[in-house]
Scaffold this motif. Structure first.
Motif, short mmCIF file in Angstrom:
data_model
loop_
_atom_site.label_atom_id
_atom_site.label_comp_id
_atom_site.label_asym_id
_atom_site.label_seq_id
_atom_site.Cartn_x
_atom_site.Cartn_y
_atom_site.Cartn_z
N SER A 111 0.84 -1.19 0.00
CA SER A 111 0.00 0.00 0.00
C SER A 111 0.88 1.25 0.00
O SER A 111 2.08 1.19 0.24
CB SER A 111 -0.89 0.01 1.25
OG SER A 111 -0.09 0.19 2.41
N GLU A 112 0.23 2.38 -0.26
CA GLU A 112 0.97 3.64 -0.22
C GLU A 112 1.61 3.86 1.15
O GLU A 112 2.76 4.30 1.25
CB GLU A 112 0.02 4.79 -0.54
CG GLU A 112 0.66 6.17 -0.46
CD GLU A 112 -0.35 7.28 -0.64
OE1 GLU A 112 0.03 8.44 -0.46
OE2 GLU A 112 -1.53 6.99 -0.94
N GLN A 113 0.90 3.54 2.21
CA GLN A 113 1.43 3.73 3.56
C GLN A 113 2.68 2.87 3.80
O GLN A 113 3.65 3.33 4.42
CB GLN A 113 0.36 3.42 4.61
CG GLN A 113 -0.81 4.40 4.64
CD GLN A 113 -1.76 4.23 3.47
OE1 GLN A 113 -1.80 3.16 2.84
NE2 GLN A 113 -2.51 5.28 3.16
N ASP A 114 2.66 1.64 3.31
CA ASP A 114 3.82 0.76 3.48
C ASP A 114 5.03 1.30 2.73
O ASP A 114 6.15 1.29 3.23
CB ASP A 114 3.50 -0.65 2.98
CG ASP A 114 2.50 -1.36 3.89
OD1 ASP A 114 2.47 -1.04 5.10
OD2 ASP A 114 1.76 -2.22 3.40
N ALA A 129 8.56 2.63 4.36
CA ALA A 129 9.86 2.11 3.93
C ALA A 129 10.76 3.24 3.47
O ALA A 129 11.97 3.24 3.73
CB ALA A 129 9.67 1.09 2.81
N PHE A 130 10.17 4.22 2.78
CA PHE A 130 10.96 5.38 2.35
C PHE A 130 11.52 6.14 3.54
O PHE A 130 12.72 6.47 3.58
CB PHE A 130 10.10 6.32 1.50
CG PHE A 130 10.75 7.65 1.24
CD1 PHE A 130 11.66 7.80 0.20
CD2 PHE A 130 10.47 8.75 2.05
CE1 PHE A 130 12.29 9.02 -0.03
CE2 PHE A 130 11.08 9.97 1.83
CZ PHE A 130 11.99 10.10 0.79
N VAL A 140 2.96 7.97 -4.33
CA VAL A 140 4.30 7.93 -3.75
C VAL A 140 5.22 8.90 -4.48
O VAL A 140 6.01 9.62 -3.85
CB VAL A 140 4.86 6.49 -3.78
CG1 VAL A 140 6.31 6.47 -3.28
CG2 VAL A 140 4.00 5.56 -2.94
N MET A 141 5.14 8.94 -5.80
CA MET A 141 5.93 9.91 -6.57
C MET A 141 5.70 11.33 -6.08
O MET A 141 6.65 12.09 -5.83
CB MET A 141 5.57 9.85 -8.05
CG MET A 141 6.16 8.72 -8.85
SD MET A 141 5.69 8.93 -10.60
CE MET A 141 6.23 7.35 -11.27
#
Length: 369
Positions: A293-296, A300-301, A333-334
């Motif tokens: 998902s976006e949150q994951d 990680a970022f 994310v981008m």
């Protein structure tokens, strides 16, 4: 129409016309749209052969370009949009690399390829597209593909229509001209019986050889000779790719070595998704983070950005059942990370270039951090 070889060796091809003439350009795109093709011999390298660069290839002083193979591609000089590699000094913090890769590069009816390109452009991100050879082989010509251990003309993914192939070719040229990477996604995507887990290094070499051939000779295969060439020489531009059924198999890596690949993005059980990449037999191993998902991804970022700054790979398959949602997540994310200080959203080729340009001791320090 002649067909590819069905054995584990190089796919056989007839002698193809090679365009040797160029035209004066007022911009690469204009030149390619109107470039004439003068027949001549097209020597097709055998399995494992990789074209080398030379000073007289590409754009000439008079602004000309040179067609390659059967006129399906063209040497237009170095790829635009790639910055020079800068070496880190001892103790210097590395950039935070983020790579957005997309399985498949077909401009299908959902227009996913052009949609992803627009996302990259809007968010200052260069992206990697894993082009499958079958993305340029219309369904009516499917028998030209001879998969290892399977019947000719079969694949685990659909073959495209004529119009989809034509639309894809236009998108590929535009993508390359802005610095996006056209990598290899190979061909048939076989993961079951007699598929990737069962293939020998010769099977993989055959599959890779056909992947090159289907891209380099799409005019011969499709008959779309009226279309302009793509503005790059695929033989010399290709830096690496990905196979289905990750993680990568030893037989696959052995075949990739024959073709001089610089990286493999099929994933490796020996490389953590939060680690700096390592090489295996001279090939960079890029870890694949399972689609999240976006949150994951953002978690990680932040972990990498505030820690060892290991590259983050965001992998997306626009043609999967949830492909639209995957593209949406990648776009979000981008927008969130690509313009932050110290962040570089790059292609896998650009990441490999940077790694190749660093001192080994500096990279080892990053791996231990």
């Amino acid at each position: 129409m002649n067909e590819h070889a069905s054995t584990g060796g190089a796919a056989a091809r007839p002698t193809n016309p090679r365009a040797a003439a160029g035209v004066v350009v007022a911009g690469v795109a204009v030149a390619l749209a109107f470039m004439p093709a003068t027949p001549g011999p097209a020597k097709r390298p055998g399995r494992g052969a990789v074209a080398s660069s030379s000073p007289d290839r590409g754009t000439g002083r008079d602004g000309t370009v040179t067609l390659v193979d059967d006129g399906s591609g063209a040497n237009t000089g170095p790829q635009p949009g790639l910055p020079p590699v800068t070496k880190l000094t001892a103790g210097q913090k590395p950039p935070q690399f983020v790579v957005f890769s997309f399985d498949g590069a077909l401009e299908d009816d959902s227009h996913s390829l052009s949609q992803v390109r627009a996302l990259g452009k809007a968010n200052n991100a260069k992206v990697t597209f894993f082009l499958r050879g079958l993305d340029l082989l219309p369904v009516e010509k499917r028998s030209l593909y001879r998969p290892p251990q399977h019947d000719p003309g079969t694949a685990a993914i659909p073959f495209p229509t004529d119009e989809q192939v034509k639309a894809t070719l236009g998108q590929l040229g535009q993508a390359w001209l802005v610095g996006d990477e056209i990598a290899s996604g190979l061909n048939g995507q076989f993961c079951g019986a007699k598929g990737a887990p069962d293939w020998s290094s010769d099977d993989w070499a055959n599959e890779i050889d056909q992947a090159y051939s289907l891209v380099r000779f799409w005019k011969t295969d499709t008959g779309f000779t009226e279309l302009p060439p793509v503005p790059f020489d695929y033989q010399s531009e290709l830096a690496g790719g990905r196979a289905p059924c990750r993680p990568a198999q030893p037989a696959l890596l052995a075949a990739e070595q024959q073709f001089g690949w610089r990286y493999d993005a099929s994933g490796s059980a020996n490389v953590g998704a939060d680690s700096w990449p390592v090489q295996a037999d001279g090939i960079w191993q890029f870890p694949v983070r399972q689609r999240q998902s976006e949150q994951d991804y953002l978690a990680a970022f932040e972990h990498a950005y505030g820690g060892n700054r290991a590259p983050l790979l965001v992998d997306t398959d626009p043609r999967a059942g949830d492909g639209a949602d995957q593209v949406r997540v990648a776009g979000d994310v981008m927008r969130t990370v690509c313009r932050r200080d110290g962040v570089r959203c790059v292609s896998l080729r650009e990441l490999a270039d940077w790694l190749d340009g660093q001192d080994p001791a500096v990279l080892e320090r990053l791996r231990r951090s």
